[in-house]
Scaffold this active site. Structure first.
Site, PDB file in Angstrom:
ATOM      1  N   CYS A 104       0.847  -1.206   0.000  1.00  0.00           N
ATOM      2  CA  CYS A 104       0.000   0.000   0.000  1.00  0.00           C
ATOM      3  C   CYS A 104       0.880   1.254   0.000  1.00  0.00           C
ATOM      4  O   CYS A 104       1.583   1.500  -0.970  1.00  0.00           O
ATOM      5  CB  CYS A 104      -0.960  -0.040   1.170  1.00  0.00           C
ATOM      6  SG  CYS A 104      -2.359   1.068   0.964  1.00  0.00           S
ATOM      7  N   HIS A 160      -3.564  -5.591   1.067  1.00  0.00           N
ATOM      8  CA  HIS A 160      -2.999  -5.860   2.389  1.00  0.00           C
ATOM      9  C   HIS A 160      -3.088  -7.339   2.762  1.00  0.00           C
ATOM     10  O   HIS A 160      -4.004  -7.737   3.481  1.00  0.00           O
ATOM     11  CB  HIS A 160      -3.764  -5.060   3.451  1.00  0.00           C
ATOM     12  CG  HIS A 160      -3.503  -3.597   3.396  1.00  0.00           C
ATOM     13  ND1 HIS A 160      -2.416  -3.017   3.998  1.00  0.00           N
ATOM     14  CD2 HIS A 160      -4.191  -2.588   2.817  1.00  0.00           C
ATOM     15  CE1 HIS A 160      -2.451  -1.701   3.800  1.00  0.00           C
ATOM     16  NE2 HIS A 160      -3.510  -1.416   3.079  1.00  0.00           N
ATOM     17  N   GLU A 217      -1.431  -8.840   4.932  1.00  0.00           N
ATOM     18  CA  GLU A 217      -1.253  -8.977   6.387  1.00  0.00           C
ATOM     19  C   GLU A 217      -2.572  -8.908   7.137  1.00  0.00           C
ATOM     20  O   GLU A 217      -2.626  -9.259   8.316  1.00  0.00           O
ATOM     21  CB  GLU A 217      -0.279  -7.912   6.905  1.00  0.00           C
ATOM     22  CG  GLU A 217      -0.831  -6.487   7.019  1.00  0.00           C
ATOM     23  CD  GLU A 217      -0.794  -5.688   5.720  1.00  0.00           C
ATOM     24  OE1 GLU A 217      -0.677  -6.297   4.636  1.00  0.00           O
ATOM     25  OE2 GLU A 217      -0.909  -4.437   5.796  1.00  0.00           O
TER      26      GLU A 217
END
EC number: 6.3.5.3
Lengths: 80, 233
Positions: free
Chosen positions: B87, B204, B206
């Site tokens: 990002c 993302h 994660e």
């Protein structure tokens, strides 16, 4: 010395913000607007009085940070 | 896997990233402040996390890209070290010149914050070996400037050299205009540098690594990195 760096998008780069501004101007009834491209203006105060070195410093600033030369052009002016 | 997560003022995804790295590797990542001039000894992976470094002032990632720590990251990448930017991290890597191109304002000007599907284009890289080529994964995005653009020559090279690793797609893997959430050139969601050791991606992974998140599709990326480094060791 007062100086100005103007950063604009290169031609051919899509400018969705400019397009939105263009649409807003049209909906406000501002006549005669054919198209809008938006950019940035940096007003910079330069210490000293040597115009050539001021221009060199501004060019350095634009290359290193103020403009992303992948998509943007810039213009440097020493105003006074 | 010893990882280092960079921290810039305005970054807000560094703890999510650290958690995902810890879960995948069993090691606590080092958090590295932007003013540092070196990385911890023995670092295997540098992660540039997401957020809004310097409030997105000037251009997203532009100021962070010039921080002192980035010289160390550039040297690390130059030695073949693995770098992952997510990002804002992707934007920072582009601004730093570690990846080509630029992330422009989303084509429809809206901040996009929802799950998207990605097609994993190949599995023979450190960043994708936890997946199969062609696999579709679901991960969140949250960005206003994720519209990847580069000049025609660069795009041709990225495609020709197989450097597009992740592409926006539909749930069944179709890459088309409808699934291209932000107008990115060729639906690009993630690319690697020429050497293949620096990945930048807008989504993302994660944030999809634990059951409580409702999806664990992001795990493969981290598990793949761990496996890659274990094999290399």
């Amino acid at each position: 010395m007062k100086a100005r760096v103007t950063v604009t998008l290169k031609s051919g780069i899509l400018d969705p913000q400019g397009k939105a501004i263009e649409g807003a101007l049209k909906s406000l009834g501002v006549d005669g607007v054919a198209s809008v491209r938006q950019g940035k203006v940096f007003d910079i105060e330069i210490a000293g009085s040597d115009k050539a070195s001021a221009e060199a410093a501004l060019k350095d600033a634009a290359d290193k940070l103020l403009a992303n030369t992948v998509i943007e052009n810039y213009r440097v002016e020493v105003l006074s | 896997m010893k990882s280092a997560v960079l921290v810039f003022p305005g970054i807000n995804r560094e703890r999510d990233m650290a958690r995902a790295l810890r879960l995948a590797s069993g090691h606590e990542p080092a958090m590295v402040w932007h003013a540092e001039t070196s990385l911890p000894r023995g670092t295997d992976l540098v992660v540039v996390p997401g957020g809004f470094s310097y409030g997105d002032y000037l251009r997203c990632g532009a100021i962070a890209a010039r921080a002192p720590v980035m010289d160390a990251v550039r040297a690390f990448a130059g030695d073949g070290g693995l770098v992952l930017g997510v990002c804002n991290g992707f934007q920072i890597l582009c601004e730093a010149g570690l990846l080509p191109g630029v992330l422009m304002r989303n084509a429809r000007l809206k901040f996009i914050c929802h799950d998207v599907h990605l097609r994993v284009e190949r599995s023979d890289t450190p960043f994708t070996r936890g997946y199969n080529a062609g696999q579709v994964i679901r991960v969140p995005v949250a960005h206003g400037e994720g519209n990847y653009e580069a000049d025609e020559e660069t795009l041709k090279r990225l495609e020709g050299e197989g450097r597009v690793l992740y592409r926006y797609c539909s749930a069944d893997g179709l890459v088309d205009e409808n699934s291209n959430i932000n107008g990115a050139a060729q639906s690009i969601a993630g690319i690697v540098n020429e050497r293949g050791n620096v990945l930048g991606m807008m989504p993302h992974p994660e944030n999809h690594v634990e059951d409580i998140m409702g999806c664990t599709d992001g795990r493969g990326l981290f598990a793949g990195l761990v496996a890659h480094l274990e094999r290399a060791a």
